[in-house]
Design an enzyme around this catalytic site. Sequence first.
Site, PDB file in Angstrom:
ATOM      1  CE  LYS A  73      12.930  -5.911  31.349  1.00 51.87           C
ATOM      2  NZ  LYS A  73      12.240  -6.713  30.353  1.00 51.87           N
ATOM      3  CG  ASP A 109       9.615 -10.353  29.957  1.00 50.12           C
ATOM      4  OD1 ASP A 109       8.551  -9.867  30.374  1.00 50.12           O
ATOM      5  OD2 ASP A 109      10.591  -9.666  29.593  1.00 50.12           O
TER       6      ASP A 109
HETATM    7  P1  NAD Z   1      15.618  -6.686  21.801  1.00 49.72           P
HETATM    8  O1  NAD Z   1      16.054  -5.389  21.234  1.00 49.72           O
HETATM    9  O2  NAD Z   1      16.249  -7.173  23.055  1.00 49.72           O
HETATM   10  O3  NAD Z   1      15.808  -7.825  20.672  1.00 49.72           O
HETATM   11  C1  NAD Z   1      15.447  -7.588  19.333  1.00 49.72           C
HETATM   12  C2  NAD Z   1      15.528  -8.885  18.540  1.00 49.72           C
HETATM   13  O4  NAD Z   1      14.938  -8.636  17.258  1.00 49.72           O
HETATM   14  C3  NAD Z   1      16.953  -9.373  18.269  1.00 49.72           C
HETATM   15  O5  NAD Z   1      16.980 -10.774  18.244  1.00 49.72           O
HETATM   16  C4  NAD Z   1      17.242  -8.826  16.866  1.00 49.72           C
HETATM   17  O6  NAD Z   1      18.206  -9.601  16.177  1.00 49.72           O
HETATM   18  C5  NAD Z   1      15.877  -8.974  16.228  1.00 49.72           C
HETATM   19  N1  NAD Z   1      15.649  -8.071  15.107  1.00 49.72           N
HETATM   20  C6  NAD Z   1      15.407  -6.736  15.156  1.00 49.72           C
HETATM   21  N2  NAD Z   1      15.242  -6.261  13.909  1.00 49.72           N
HETATM   22  C7  NAD Z   1      15.375  -7.314  13.061  1.00 49.72           C
HETATM   23  C8  NAD Z   1      15.292  -7.470  11.644  1.00 49.72           C
HETATM   24  N3  NAD Z   1      15.037  -6.446  10.837  1.00 49.72           N
HETATM   25  N4  NAD Z   1      15.475  -8.708  11.125  1.00 49.72           N
HETATM   26  C9  NAD Z   1      15.706  -9.765  11.923  1.00 49.72           C
HETATM   27  N5  NAD Z   1      15.785  -9.686  13.266  1.00 49.72           N
HETATM   28  C10 NAD Z   1      15.624  -8.476  13.818  1.00 49.72           C
HETATM   29  O7  NAD Z   1      14.040  -6.563  21.960  1.00 49.72           O
HETATM   30  P2  NAD Z   1      13.069  -7.371  22.957  1.00 49.72           P
HETATM   31  O8  NAD Z   1      12.859  -6.567  24.169  1.00 49.72           O
HETATM   32  O9  NAD Z   1      13.535  -8.761  23.085  1.00 49.72           O
HETATM   33  O10 NAD Z   1      11.701  -7.313  22.131  1.00 49.72           O
HETATM   34  C11 NAD Z   1      11.491  -8.141  20.988  1.00 49.72           C
HETATM   35  C12 NAD Z   1      10.009  -8.170  20.665  1.00 49.72           C
HETATM   36  O11 NAD Z   1       9.319  -8.785  21.747  1.00 49.72           O
HETATM   37  C13 NAD Z   1       9.385  -6.790  20.492  1.00 49.72           C
HETATM   38  O12 NAD Z   1       8.485  -6.832  19.427  1.00 49.72           O
HETATM   39  C14 NAD Z   1       8.624  -6.561  21.765  1.00 49.72           C
HETATM   40  O13 NAD Z   1       7.460  -5.785  21.574  1.00 49.72           O
HETATM   41  C15 NAD Z   1       8.239  -7.974  22.138  1.00 49.72           C
HETATM   42  N6  NAD Z   1       8.040  -8.139  23.582  1.00 49.72           N
HETATM   43  C16 NAD Z   1       6.815  -8.522  23.976  1.00 49.72           C
HETATM   44  C17 NAD Z   1       6.559  -8.713  25.311  1.00 49.72           C
HETATM   45  C18 NAD Z   1       5.183  -9.128  25.710  1.00 49.72           C
HETATM   46  O14 NAD Z   1       4.890  -9.120  26.907  1.00 49.72           O
HETATM   47  N7  NAD Z   1       4.345  -9.522  24.768  1.00 49.72           N
HETATM   48  C19 NAD Z   1       7.560  -8.518  26.274  1.00 49.72           C
HETATM   49  C20 NAD Z   1       8.831  -8.130  25.834  1.00 49.72           C
HETATM   50  C21 NAD Z   1       9.049  -7.940  24.466  1.00 49.72           C
END
Ligand code: NAD
Length: 293
Positions: A73, A109
């Site tokens: 990305k 997104d």
């Molecule tokens: P990422 O790895 O870029 O970010 C992860 C985030 O979660 C960070 O802010 C991190 O600090 C936090 N985190 C992880 N473990 C943690 C913990 N134990 N305690 C506190 N904070 C914690 O991931 P992302 O791509 O941004 O995805 C995040 C969520 O969003 C995922 O659950 C993913 O499934 C969801 N998501 C959904 C969609 C959708 O279309 N619905 C699209 C993208 C991502």
Amino acid sequence: MEQRIKGSTGLLALIGSPVGHSGSPAMYNFSFRYHNLDYAYMAFDIKEDQVPQALDAIRLFKMRGFNVTMPCKNAVAKYVDELSPAARIIGACNTVVNEDGKLIGHMTDGSGFVRNLREHGVEVKDQRIVVLGAGGAATAIQVECALEGAKSISIFNGNDPFLERAKGTAEKLKQEVPECEVKVTCFDDQDALKADIANADILINATSVGMKPNEDGTLITDTSVFRPDLVVADTVYNPLETRMMREAKEAGCEKVIGGEGMLLWQGAVAYKLYTGLDMPTDEYQAYKKEQGL
Ligand code: NAD
């Protein structure tokens, strides 16, 4: 399918790695067939260092556009010709449209998330929003909500590398959308979290906490913060209802919104950019159910 593919068929694709599990080809090909559009959609496994070559090929093949998943990305945003305001602020894109040879990058997104809220009768304009997380999904949501006129965005993140990213996003938003008040706080400050949720209209979990296989996880351990008029939204879509959502409902929150709609709408926003048409989302959901997908 073989009856649909002709000499004139235009190509779209998903690029990233891995892509083998992706539901995008099924969703886009269903929609092209539904609208009788002469397009086909494939998925190509592309690593980050292969992005410049992939973009050369996309230009050469005059592809209509492509979606981008991890880990490409950020790299794609560097090599396209133009970026939408959200994609420029974020420095990443997940959708690229080829407009007569010019590759224009978007980030759907955040717009998919906002659209999903709208479908549930929730507008972000003038709202005070608390966002948990500062990763890819969280940043896209923060930027889109600011661009859509949110009054304030309070970002909470744990003490991990994403906390710095949150500070970077806040700095950029201060310059690009100065009318939106943005602040960043570490989760360790639970009093601040409680106070900001008490002042907020919308609470969003944009972390992976609560996602399978750790369904027992929630960042809202003190459920007294939930009140009927607080909108509670999750980005997690597996499970469809997270522990945070369940507990918010049990505490009487009237609008509790899961991540499945965000997933659907970010694809629909991309589809509109490619075709100018509304994705047949209801029909696709019905088809999936019928096929047991
Ligand atoms: P990422 O790895 O870029 O970010 C992860 C985030 O979660 C960070 O802010 C991190 O600090 C936090 N985190 C992880 N473990 C943690 C913990 N134990 N305690 C506190 N904070 C914690 O991931 P992302 O791509 O941004 O995805 C995040 C969520 O969003 C995922 O659950 C993913 O499934 C969801 N998501 C959904 C969609 C959708 O279309 N619905 C699209 C993208 C991502």
